[in-house]
Scaffold this motif. Structure first.
Motif, short mmCIF file in Angstrom:
data_model
loop_
_atom_site.label_atom_id
_atom_site.label_comp_id
_atom_site.label_asym_id
_atom_site.label_seq_id
_atom_site.Cartn_x
_atom_site.Cartn_y
_atom_site.Cartn_z
N UNK A 1 43.66 46.57 40.18
CA UNK A 1 44.71 45.63 39.93
C UNK A 1 45.13 45.77 38.46
N UNK A 2 46.40 45.84 38.23
CA UNK A 2 46.94 45.98 36.88
C UNK A 2 47.81 44.79 36.54
N UNK A 3 47.71 44.36 35.32
CA UNK A 3 48.57 43.32 34.79
C UNK A 3 49.30 43.88 33.60
N UNK A 4 50.54 43.49 33.46
CA UNK A 4 51.31 43.89 32.29
C UNK A 4 51.95 42.63 31.72
#
Length: 84
Positions: A1-4
């Motif tokens: 999971x990636x958050x930006x």
């Protein structure tokens, strides 16, 4: 999971968020003192003497900069060629 997360703030706002002191006045006093000593011809306050440590023993040295860049590039290519 990636958050930006994109955050827009000025350098002054970032300094305050991180709790860092505002040293602009101190830096200006130091620069004024150095310029005063340079104008007076005080020993050790010529531009060459002031900048010599930064040019010979740090990344200012072209040789050190080239070696650092080569190490970074070779490390990057070695990491991208690995298979999991």
């Amino acid at each position: 999971m990636n958050f930006k997360i994109d955050v827009e703030m000025t350098p002054d706002e970032l300094r305050k968020v991180l709790g860092l002191p505002d040293v602009a006045a101190f830096q200006q006093q130091m620069m004024d003192k150095i310029q005063e000593n340079m104008a007076a011809g005080a020993e050790g306050y010529d531009p060459l003497t002031l900048f010599k440590p930064y040019m010979t023993n740090s990344l200012g040295s072209m040789d050190a900069l080239q070696k650092m860049m080569l190490n970074m590039m070779s490390g990057y290519t070695n990491n991208t060629n690995k298979t999991d």
